[in-house]
Design an enzyme around this catalytic site. Structure first.
Site, PDB file in Angstrom:
ATOM      1  N   LYS A   1       1.313  -1.193   0.197  1.00 61.30           N
ATOM      2  CA  LYS A   1      -0.091  -0.211  -0.552  1.00 61.30           C
ATOM      3  C   LYS A   1       0.795   1.321  -0.145  1.00 61.30           C
ATOM      4  O   LYS A   1       1.519   1.433   0.843  1.00 61.30           O
ATOM      5  CB  LYS A   1      -0.956   0.056   1.723  1.00 61.30           C
ATOM      6  CG  LYS A   1      -1.620   0.621   1.033  1.00 61.30           C
ATOM      7  CD  LYS A   1      -3.128   0.927   2.459  1.00 61.30           C
ATOM      8  CE  LYS A   1      -3.932   1.934   2.364  1.00 61.30           C
ATOM      9  NZ  LYS A   1      -5.169   1.895   3.588  1.00 61.30           N
TER      10      LYS A   1
ATOM     11  N   SER B   1      -9.544   3.298   2.039  1.00 64.23           N
ATOM     12  CA  SER B   1      -8.454   3.577   1.748  1.00 64.23           C
ATOM     13  C   SER B   1      -7.700   2.469   0.759  1.00 64.23           C
ATOM     14  O   SER B   1      -6.590   2.510   0.384  1.00 64.23           O
ATOM     15  CB  SER B   1      -7.532   4.547   2.617  1.00 64.23           C
ATOM     16  OG  SER B   1      -6.810   3.488   3.106  1.00 64.23           O
TER      17      SER B   1
ATOM     18  N   SER C   1     -10.413   0.807   6.777  1.00 61.90           N
ATOM     19  CA  SER C   1     -10.172   0.292   4.657  1.00 61.90           C
ATOM     20  C   SER C   1      -9.263  -0.490   4.151  1.00 61.90           C
ATOM     21  O   SER C   1      -9.153  -0.599   2.974  1.00 61.90           O
ATOM     22  CB  SER C   1      -8.802   1.309   4.969  1.00 61.90           C
ATOM     23  OG  SER C   1      -8.944   2.229   5.044  1.00 61.90           O
TER      24      SER C   1
END
Length: 478
Positions: free
Chosen positions: A81, A156, A180
């Site tokens: 990520k 996210s 997320s």
């Protein structure tokens, strides 16, 4: 005919052991797929050079060593990520402010993944500073659901979930502060696990100070999720309380599951109505578990405005602390709004909100103390169109819309309990509908065992085949 990108992480590990393929061949194949057109906006940065170097080294080790002495997922491709610093690889944090930042160090989770022999193909797309439940940064294309590229991959960890769902990597690392990992898993039709607080180390500098955030796996199968969790939990963290760790989360998927008491909690703590198709997916999950012999009972999830508002204050403070040093004019409107709100907070107001969230989380845990597992919709609606949640003109309204969309996801962050989103429902339009299962602190083994049962009863693997190549993004709705 099975292609390399169709193989799960564990299938790739087995193929390496049998000598049927190699890390170099697999990495080259997946890089070519990404290079042919990342139609879902999964990657902000592709690290082809480092990935090929790591694959060549992994191949050398596999040829010269006993496979039994290597980590379970050695040589398997993954992605990191873009909120995690990676030495020598661009890390944007989803922000134009960091468009060209190349860190000189790896964050703790990156080191853990390297120790496990995993090979990162690049950095997956995130919203600016991870501060939205959609993934539409200024530094790259929006992350989209592989099942309909006009729909958002949520956020996210939107890029990570899109990469897994589009068969660009078999597993990817995410992080979860308010859902997320689980919201993108729901939007992209994959498995997303938010582990117990303290189980996965964040390192001495990686904690948010409030106990909300945790790193976690995204995968296409429950067993890949479990094997990835095994890899992520090999290192003890600093300054955190750790739940008991089982010997193997992968083996927990095949362990006998006792007869459980399972609560179906429809509704949302955010007070937002749950879409009927989403609610139906949760009900199907409950019926399926009852058919397996588990004791299932219904319990409405009442709105909890105190929890919702207290969590909003905590999240606002987190975003503010991460962005205080930057030029306000260069931030996205939603980040600018959150920072502005945080600057108006007093320490007493923040402390009071933390106390309220802790109390309401405790109350929720006591309300469900008679249940081994709680079923809820992961989010309140099917995947939303790209741009639907974003509101640059009125970021306060955007924050309210995001709160309504995420619904119950904040519960696991507030309690610290593990929660998993499984693609157990599908809309009339063929969109994935995630269903969330939550267990007690440190009971990932139980959660994964039940999830494996559901994967067998309501399989979803066939839905990936050929889908990513069949569609291209249509024009975004106005």
């Amino acid at each position: 005919m099975t292609e390399l990108h169709d193989l799960t992480a564990l299938q790739l590990a087995a193929a390496y052991e049998r000598g049927e393929t190699s890390p170099t061949e697999v990495v080259d194949h997946l890089l070519a797929r990404i290079g042919d057109g990342d139609r879902v906006g999964a990657f902000t940065t592709v690290s082809a050079g480092p990935a090929r170097t790591a694959a060549a080294e992994a191949e050398r080790v596999l040829r010269s060593s006993d496979r039994a002495g290597l980590p379970r997922l050695f040589g398997v491709p993954t992605a990191i990520k873009d909120l995690e610093a990676t030495a020598g690889v661009r890390t944007t944090l989803g922000s134009a402010l960091f468009r060209d930042w190349i860190p000189g160090h790896d964050d703790e989770i990156v080191e853990v993944m390297a120790d496990a022999g995993l090979i990162s193909l690049g950095k997956t797309t995130v919203p600016e500073f991870g501060a939205a439940c959609y993934t539409e940064p200024e530094v790259s294309a929006p992350a989209r659901s592989p099942f309909d590229p006009t729909r958002s991959a949520a956020g996210s960890s939107g890029g990570a979930a899109a990469a897994v769902g589009a068969l660009l990597v078999p597993i990817a690392q995410g992080s979860d502060t308010a859902g997320s990992v689980r919201s993108p898993a729901s939007a992209c039709g994959v498995v997303g696990l938010k582990p117990s607080r303290g189980l996965v180390t964040a390192g001495p500098a990686g904690n948010d100070g409030m106990g909300l955030s945790v790193r976690g796996p995204l995968a296409r199968t429950v067993r890949d999720t479990a094997a990835f969790l095994d890899a992520l939990t090999t290192r003890t963290g600093v300054g955190t309380v750790h739940p008991p760790r089982v010997d193997s989360y992968e083996r927990a998927c095949d362990a006998p599951v006792p007869r459980l008491r399972i609560a179906l909690a429809q509704g949302s703590v955010s007070g937002s109505p749950v879409d009927p198709e989403v609610a139906a997916a949760a009900e199907l999950t409950a019926r399926t578990l009852a058919g397996m012999g588990h004791e299932v009972f219904a319990r409405d999830q009442a709105p909890d405005p105190e929890l919702t508002e207290g969590f909003r204050v905590m999240f606002t403070a987190l975003v503010g602390s991460r962005t205080m040093a930057f030029d306000d004019a260069l931030l996205r409107p939603i980040v600018r709004h959150l920072r502005s709100c945080s600057m108006g907070l007093t320490s007493a107001e923040l402390a009071a909100s933390i106390g309220v969230v802790q109390a309401r989380a405790r109350a929720w845990a006591l309300d469900h103390a008679d249940a081994d597992v709680v079923i809820t919709p992961t989010v309140t609606t099917p995947p939303t169109p790209v741009g639907r949640l974003r509101n640059d003109v009125d970021p306060a309204a955007e924050l309210a819309a995001m709160t309504a969309f995420t619904g119950n996801t904040v519960l696991a962050n507030a309690t610290g309990f593990p929660a998993i989103s499984l693609p157990l429902g599908w809309s009339s339009q063929g969109l994935p509908l995630g269903v969330s299962l939550t267990a007690g602190w440190g009971r990932e083994d139980l959660l994964l065992g039940v999830s494996a049962q559901l994967e067998e009863a309501l399989p979803w693997a066939h839905r990936y085949s050929g889908r990513a190549e069949a569609r291209t993004p249509a024009a975004d709705p106005a």
